[in-house]
Write an enzyme that holds these catalytic residues in place. Structure first.
Site, PDB file in Angstrom:
ATOM      1  N   ALA A   1       6.237   6.634  -2.194  1.00 26.55           N
ATOM      2  CA  ALA A   1       7.304   6.033  -2.998  1.00 26.55           C
ATOM      3  C   ALA A   1       8.385   5.399  -2.128  1.00 26.55           C
ATOM      4  O   ALA A   1       9.531   5.278  -2.541  1.00 26.55           O
ATOM      5  CB  ALA A   1       7.932   7.070  -3.941  1.00 26.55           C
ATOM      6  N   ARG A   2       7.990   4.971  -0.928  1.00 26.71           N
ATOM      7  CA  ARG A   2       8.899   4.333   0.030  1.00 26.71           C
ATOM      8  C   ARG A   2      10.038   5.257   0.473  1.00 26.71           C
ATOM      9  O   ARG A   2      11.058   4.809   0.999  1.00 26.71           O
ATOM     10  CB  ARG A   2       9.479   3.029  -0.535  1.00 26.71           C
ATOM     11  CG  ARG A   2       8.442   1.934  -0.782  1.00 26.71           C
ATOM     12  CD  ARG A   2       7.740   1.566   0.516  1.00 26.71           C
ATOM     13  NE  ARG A   2       6.847   0.436   0.383  1.00 26.71           N
ATOM     14  CZ  ARG A   2       5.528   0.515   0.200  1.00 26.71           C
ATOM     15  NH1 ARG A   2       4.963   1.702   0.082  1.00 26.71           N
ATOM     16  NH2 ARG A   2       4.784  -0.562   0.124  1.00 26.71           N
ATOM     17  N   LEU A   3       9.856   6.568   0.287  1.00 28.51           N
ATOM     18  CA  LEU A   3      10.850   7.533   0.764  1.00 28.51           C
ATOM     19  C   LEU A   3      10.421   8.012   2.153  1.00 28.51           C
ATOM     20  O   LEU A   3       9.977   9.148   2.348  1.00 28.51           O
ATOM     21  CB  LEU A   3      10.995   8.699  -0.222  1.00 28.51           C
ATOM     22  CG  LEU A   3      11.516   8.301  -1.615  1.00 28.51           C
ATOM     23  CD1 LEU A   3      11.604   9.520  -2.523  1.00 28.51           C
ATOM     24  CD2 LEU A   3      12.879   7.625  -1.495  1.00 28.51           C
TER      25      LEU A   3
ATOM     26  N   ARG B   1       0.853  -1.175   0.000  1.00 28.28           N
ATOM     27  CA  ARG B   1       0.000   0.000   0.000  1.00 28.28           C
ATOM     28  C   ARG B   1       0.892   1.228   0.000  1.00 28.28           C
ATOM     29  O   ARG B   1       2.037   1.190   0.466  1.00 28.28           O
ATOM     30  CB  ARG B   1      -0.927   0.020   1.223  1.00 28.28           C
ATOM     31  CG  ARG B   1      -0.197   0.120   2.550  1.00 28.28           C
ATOM     32  CD  ARG B   1      -1.156   0.078   3.732  1.00 28.28           C
ATOM     33  NE  ARG B   1      -1.994   1.251   3.808  1.00 28.28           N
ATOM     34  CZ  ARG B   1      -1.602   2.399   4.365  1.00 28.28           C
ATOM     35  NH1 ARG B   1      -0.383   2.520   4.868  1.00 28.28           N
ATOM     36  NH2 ARG B   1      -2.418   3.428   4.419  1.00 28.28           N
TER      37      ARG B   1
END
Length: 211
Positions: free
Chosen positions: A189-191, A8
């Site tokens: 964005a997994r940042l 997610r």
């Protein structure tokens, strides 16, 4: 079961350096207050990691009962597996998984027994059934059936039917004195945003970590 596509996206809330308190305990308190206000289920539930004499780690969930500038306190049976492992290696780690807030807090530090008077103060505040439960369970030991456990419970209820229930000599608290505290906030964005507090002689040093 292949979970490679199970994901997610995190929100764009973010966490900025200028929003952080200079002290990690005060920053933790701010996040904890928010977790309670937003009705996170059992926000004081934390994973406790210890290591045995072989170097094998073990993880379990315990409940944080109070915290202040000196550390984070939980209670247990001093004959339990976790207590024996702490006696062998007092370096432990705690983790608060506030998933619904897209947050987690990871604490590394040293676990130390608190004094009997401090343990008694908390023990006296517990519900009576919880006080008796502390006497019933030889935590982490092997038992042949739940029936024996319930029989012992009934026996101790009769024994302590009158008057106050004394603090067991084998039960009490540990305080985890933090050496590092990491605050993690999910990002798009997994940042993710990660900030690590490290205890120094002059105070706390704060660094941003790559996600």
């Amino acid at each position: 079961m292949d979970l490679s596509d199970f994901r997610r996206e995190y929100s764009a809330k973010g966490l900025r350096r200028e929003d952080l308190n200079a002290d990690p305990i005060q920053q933790f308190e701010a996040w904890f207050q928010q977790a309670m206000a937003l009705q996170v289920h059992e926000p004081n539930a934390m994973s406790l990691a210890t290591v045995d004499a072989r170097g094998m780690p073990l993880l379990r969930t315990v409940l944080l009962k109070y915290f202040d500038l000196s550390g984070f306190v939980f209670f247990t049976n001093y004959e339990s597996r976790k207590a024996h492992q702490i006696a062998e290696n007092p370096q432990v780690s705690l983790m608060f998984p506030w998933i619904t807030l897209e947050r987690q807090v990871i604490i590394q530090g040293r676990a130390e027994k608190i004094g009997a008077a401090e343990s008694l103060r908390y023990f006296s505040s517990r519900p009576r059934d919880s006080q008796i439960g502390a006497w019933v369970s030889q935590q982490s030991s092997v038992i042949s059936s739940r029936k024996l456990l319930m029989q012992k419970l009934d026996e101790l209820k009769r024994k302590f039917s009158d008057g106050e229930i004394p603090l067991p000599s084998f039960w009490g608290g540990f305080r985890v004195v933090p050496e590092t505290v990491e605050f993690w906030q999910g990002g798009p964005a997994r940042l993710h945003d990660r900030f690590l507090y490290q205890k120094q002689a002059t105070g706390w040093e704060i660094e941003r970590l790559s996600p």
